[in-house]
Design an enzyme around this catalytic site. Structure first.
Site, short mmCIF file in Angstrom:
data_model
loop_
_atom_site.label_atom_id
_atom_site.label_comp_id
_atom_site.label_asym_id
_atom_site.label_seq_id
_atom_site.Cartn_x
_atom_site.Cartn_y
_atom_site.Cartn_z
N SER A 62 -38.46 6.35 37.91
CA SER A 62 -39.61 6.52 36.85
C SER A 62 -40.53 7.71 37.37
O SER A 62 -41.43 7.60 38.52
CB SER A 62 -40.48 5.36 36.89
OG SER A 62 -41.54 5.72 35.96
N MET B 58 -46.92 6.38 27.36
CA MET B 58 -47.63 5.25 27.14
C MET B 58 -49.14 5.80 26.32
O MET B 58 -49.51 6.88 26.51
CB MET B 58 -48.26 4.49 28.31
CG MET B 58 -47.22 3.83 29.25
SD MET B 58 -48.01 3.23 30.78
CE MET B 58 -46.48 2.94 31.55
N MET C 65 -37.14 -5.36 29.89
CA MET C 65 -38.55 -5.07 30.72
C MET C 65 -38.46 -6.34 31.78
O MET C 65 -38.62 -7.48 31.29
CB MET C 65 -39.82 -5.09 30.26
CG MET C 65 -40.11 -3.91 29.56
SD MET C 65 -39.95 -2.26 30.15
CE MET C 65 -41.47 -2.41 31.56
N ASP D 29 -36.26 -2.51 33.88
CA ASP D 29 -37.17 -1.54 34.09
C ASP D 29 -38.36 -2.55 34.63
O ASP D 29 -38.89 -3.18 33.89
CB ASP D 29 -37.57 -0.83 32.93
CG ASP D 29 -38.60 0.34 33.29
OD1 ASP D 29 -39.14 0.26 34.27
OD2 ASP D 29 -38.94 0.93 32.35
C1 DX5 Z 1 -43.86 0.23 33.32
C2 DX5 Z 1 -42.87 1.26 32.95
C3 DX5 Z 1 -42.04 1.53 34.16
C4 DX5 Z 1 -42.62 1.37 35.60
C5 DX5 Z 1 -41.67 1.43 36.80
O1 DX5 Z 1 -44.54 0.21 31.89
O2 DX5 Z 1 -42.01 1.10 31.87
O3 DX5 Z 1 -40.85 2.25 34.02
O4 DX5 Z 1 -43.22 3.00 35.69
O5 DX5 Z 1 -42.19 1.24 37.91
P1 DX5 Z 1 -41.87 0.40 39.10
O6 DX5 Z 1 -40.69 0.43 39.22
O7 DX5 Z 1 -43.06 0.64 40.01
O8 DX5 Z 1 -42.25 -1.01 38.55
ZN ZN Z 2 -40.14 2.57 31.56
#
Ligand code: DX5
Ligand code: ZN
Length: 220
Positions: free
Chosen positions: A12, A41, A141, A179
């Site tokens: 990411s 976001m 998620m 994720d």
């Molecule tokens: C959170 C995102 C993820 C996040 C993952 O809302 O969708 O993709 O950036 O980051 P880590 O691996 O640090 O949890």
């Molecule tokens: Zn993500």
């Protein structure tokens, strides 16, 4: 057929260094990682704002691997075309962000991209069943969307198993992506549950040895 069933890793870029993003893009290009995960976001669907099209376009310019964009925004349909223009090959939106998930998946495919639908931790995986035929991937998620660096929620594992069973029972090859909070310490459990692809932000970019972390996540 997607036929990519192996342990895929999508770093990411949210956890990259935005003042030196080119370095992190180059890192992913030459690493064992498979995709670029791009977290968008809007400050409405999630309580945080990340980045939008100028950054996505900049990443696209240097990325030599597919971009996988994860829209955490309201009215995602309004931006599918712009994502296609930016060069995203894989595009996911949130089930909770639209009243018409089936139409959204079909729209993404009609724009020439692979279509994904994401669910938040509180959303039951079974609600995706009627969508699976129209989805190239589903995204589970394993943290509340909005921020990188959160702790992995193990409740995601039974959800992945449920989706794996549903997908297999229908004879489909829809990929499962997971994720949030994933690192080499829990990647085995996520893949064992049936995931095809994991996203990792902080685990990759904050690692003392990025190569070792990427390889360990992919089981290499
Ligand atoms: C959170 C995102 C993820 C996040 C993952 O809302 O969708 O993709 O950036 O980051 P880590 O691996 O640090 O949890
Ligand atoms: Zn993500």
């Amino acid at each position: 057929m997607n036929a990519i069933h192996k342990r895929m890793l999508a770093p990411s870029m949210l956890s990259g260094d935005f003042a030196h993003l080119a370095d992190d893009i180059e890192y992913v290009n030459r690493s064992v990682a498979d995709w670029f995960h791009i977290d968008v976001m809007d400050g409405v669907f999630v309580p945080n704002i990340s980045f939008g099209f100028p950054v996505m376009d900049a990443i696209a310019k240097y990325a030599s691997k597919p971009m996988d964009t994860h829209l955490m925004i309201v009215r995602p349909e309004n931006y599918f075309e712009r994502c296609a223009k930016a060069g995203t090959q894989w595009l996911s939106f949130h089930y909770e962000a639209t009243h018409k998930p089936l139409e959204a998946l079909r729209l993404i495919r009609s724009l020439g991209m692979k279509a994904g639908v994401a669910i938040k931790p509180a959303t039951r995986p079974e609600i995706l069943e009627p969508l699976l035929e129209d989805a190239d991937y589903v995204l589970v998620m394993s943290v509340e969307p909005g921020f990188g660096g959160q702790k992995f929620m193990p409740d995601a594992l039974p959800k992945v198993r449920t989706l794996r069973e549903l997908i297999s029972s229908k004879g489909l090859d829809t990929l499962i992506q997971v994720d949030g909070g994933i690192s080499s310490s829990n990647a085995d459990a996520v893949f064992d549950a049936g995931a095809d692809c994991v996203v990792a932000g902080s685990a990759v970019f904050k690692a003392a040895d990025r190569d070792a972390e990427c390889r360990a996540i992919k089981g290499l």
